[in-house]
Scaffold this motif. Structure first.
Motif, PDB file in Angstrom:
ATOM      1  N   TYR A 181       0.839  -1.182   0.044  1.00 22.03           N
ATOM      2  CA  TYR A 181       0.072  -0.205  -0.095  1.00 22.03           C
ATOM      3  C   TYR A 181       0.861   1.333  -0.185  1.00 22.03           C
ATOM      4  O   TYR A 181       0.804   2.113  -0.881  1.00 22.03           O
ATOM      5  CB  TYR A 181      -1.039  -0.077   1.132  1.00 22.03           C
TER       6      TYR A 181
ATOM      7  N   TYR B  55       2.966   1.612  -3.155  1.00 26.30           N
ATOM      8  CA  TYR B  55       2.462   1.731  -4.438  1.00 26.30           C
ATOM      9  C   TYR B  55       2.165   3.581  -4.317  1.00 26.30           C
ATOM     10  O   TYR B  55       2.439   4.128  -5.443  1.00 26.30           O
ATOM     11  CB  TYR B  55       1.079   1.229  -4.355  1.00 26.30           C
ATOM     12  N   LYS B  56       1.747   4.009  -3.047  1.00 31.59           N
ATOM     13  CA  LYS B  56       1.582   5.380  -3.143  1.00 31.59           C
ATOM     14  C   LYS B  56       2.800   6.379  -3.317  1.00 31.59           C
ATOM     15  O   LYS B  56       3.007   7.374  -4.040  1.00 31.59           O
ATOM     16  CB  LYS B  56       0.953   5.885  -1.550  1.00 31.59           C
TER      17      LYS B  56
ATOM     18  N   LYS C 218       3.730   5.930  -7.000  1.00 29.08           N
ATOM     19  CA  LYS C 218       3.204   6.994  -7.779  1.00 29.08           C
ATOM     20  C   LYS C 218       3.584   8.361  -7.384  1.00 29.08           C
ATOM     21  O   LYS C 218       3.737   9.268  -8.698  1.00 29.08           O
ATOM     22  CB  LYS C 218       1.536   6.870  -7.409  1.00 29.08           C
TER      23      LYS C 218
ATOM     24  N   ASP D 226       4.480   4.533 -13.158  1.00 26.72           N
ATOM     25  CA  ASP D 226       2.936   4.203 -13.685  1.00 26.72           C
ATOM     26  C   ASP D 226       2.843   2.504 -13.321  1.00 26.72           C
ATOM     27  O   ASP D 226       1.925   2.074 -12.693  1.00 26.72           O
ATOM     28  CB  ASP D 226       2.802   4.739 -15.026  1.00 26.72           C
TER      29      ASP D 226
ATOM     30  N   LYS E 166      -6.200  -6.472  -4.997  1.00 24.82           N
ATOM     31  CA  LYS E 166      -7.382  -6.067  -6.007  1.00 24.82           C
ATOM     32  C   LYS E 166      -8.276  -5.296  -5.263  1.00 24.82           C
ATOM     33  O   LYS E 166      -8.928  -4.339  -5.971  1.00 24.82           O
ATOM     34  CB  LYS E 166      -7.780  -7.569  -6.423  1.00 24.82           C
TER      35      LYS E 166
ATOM     36  N   LYS F 270      -8.061  -3.231  -2.399  1.00 21.30           N
ATOM     37  CA  LYS F 270      -7.606  -2.028  -1.495  1.00 21.30           C
ATOM     38  C   LYS F 270      -6.593  -1.203  -2.014  1.00 21.30           C
ATOM     39  O   LYS F 270      -6.347   0.090  -1.734  1.00 21.30           O
ATOM     40  CB  LYS F 270      -7.215  -2.492  -0.135  1.00 21.30           C
ATOM     41  N   VAL F 271      -5.906  -1.744  -3.312  1.00 24.51           N
ATOM     42  CA  VAL F 271      -4.890  -0.895  -3.636  1.00 24.51           C
ATOM     43  C   VAL F 271      -5.028  -0.577  -5.078  1.00 24.51           C
ATOM     44  O   VAL F 271      -5.643   0.572  -5.409  1.00 24.51           O
ATOM     45  CB  VAL F 271      -3.496  -1.628  -3.517  1.00 24.51           C
ATOM     46  N   ASP F 272      -4.836  -1.494  -5.880  1.00 23.31           N
ATOM     47  CA  ASP F 272      -5.071  -1.293  -7.305  1.00 23.31           C
ATOM     48  C   ASP F 272      -4.695  -2.682  -7.978  1.00 23.31           C
ATOM     49  O   ASP F 272      -3.897  -3.124  -8.295  1.00 23.31           O
ATOM     50  CB  ASP F 272      -3.920  -0.230  -8.090  1.00 23.31           C
TER      51      ASP F 272
ATOM     52  N   SER G 101      -4.366  -3.189 -11.318  1.00 24.26           N
ATOM     53  CA  SER G 101      -3.236  -2.973 -12.230  1.00 24.26           C
ATOM     54  C   SER G 101      -2.010  -3.501 -11.941  1.00 24.26           C
ATOM     55  O   SER G 101      -1.272  -3.718 -12.795  1.00 24.26           O
ATOM     56  CB  SER G 101      -3.279  -1.688 -12.836  1.00 24.26           C
ATOM     57  N   ILE G 102      -1.670  -3.640 -10.708  1.00 21.17           N
ATOM     58  CA  ILE G 102      -0.455  -4.082 -10.094  1.00 21.17           C
ATOM     59  C   ILE G 102      -0.159  -5.316 -10.447  1.00 21.17           C
ATOM     60  O   ILE G 102      -1.115  -6.422 -10.274  1.00 21.17           O
ATOM     61  CB  ILE G 102      -0.493  -3.965  -8.494  1.00 21.17           C
TER      62      ILE G 102
END
Length: 225
Positions: free
Chosen positions: A119, A122-123, A126, A131, A150, A152-154, A156-157
């Protein structure tokens, strides 16, 4: 101790507690067709002045992905949780010793649980302008974090867990590597066991203690990068 990591992973695989090796191979093949701006590598406690087999596997795997051109950069994540050493910084030191350029290594040192590793990383990724992001860790942790990522975060990771046969060929037991760990030492360390109850730690493991202010509004925090 040689190849103990692979034996442990195989036992977990047979118990259904981790992503199967068939799926790991498929995920690696998918990853090989693209290039990620950064891969996130969660930390593990550094104790007794040496890296354990799991940390060794995660660092070697990250180097492999970098060497193959699958990852442009690597972000190691982990605070000083159970020992007075920042896990992210320790892993970065080992990666440098293995030949990963310092210019492609980043650290995230606030995470105290696996969910926080991905988490916060990822932040921060960004905020750095990255990306395309992937999680690169062992198959057990990958399975534990898949649903959290899937929901709580993104979604697309990407996930790039160890492929045991590939990691074995890297001959991770062949080198004796020493680091100067003083730069990773936290003089203000207090074990999480003293700061939080068992139930509080369990809640954190499940991703319920996230501090959404970390790395918010484009901030990188005063921790170096």
């Amino acid at each position: 101790m040689k190849n103990v990591l692979f034996l442990v992973l195989l036992l977990f695989s047979m118990s259904g507690c981790m992503v199967s090796q068939d799926n790991c191979c498929k995920l690696l093949i998918e990853a090989e067709s693209q290039t990620f701006d950064v891969i996130v590598v969660p930390g593990i406690p550094y104790e007794n002045g040496d890296w354990d087999m799991v940390m060794r596997g995660r660092v070697y795997w990250s180097k492999y992905l970098y060497d193959r051109g699958i990852a442009k950069n690597i972000m190691y994540s982990g605070s000083s949780v159970y020992s007075p050493y920042y896990e992210a910084k320790i892993m970065a030191l080992y990666a440098q010793k293995l030949g990963v350029p310092d210019s492609v290594i980043y650290t995230e040192i606030r995470a105290e649980h696996s969910t926080e590793n991905i988490y916060y990383s990822y932040k921060k990724s960004k905020n750095l302008g990255f990306d395309k992001i992937a999680l690169a860790t062992d198959p057990f942790q990958t399975k534990m974090l898949r649903s959290f990522i899937k929901k709580k975060v993104d979604p697309s990771i990407a996930l790039i867990p160890f492929v045991i046969d590939t990691l074995r060929k890297l001959n991770t037991d062949s080198l004796t590597i020493t680091i100067n760990d003083s730069s990773a030492f936290n003089p203000n360390f207090v074990s999480i066991k003293e700061r939080e109850s068992f139930w509080k730690r369990l809640s954190g493991t499940r991703g319920h203690n996230l501090n959404e202010s970390y790395y918010s509004d484009g901030k990188l925090e005063d921790e170096g990068i």
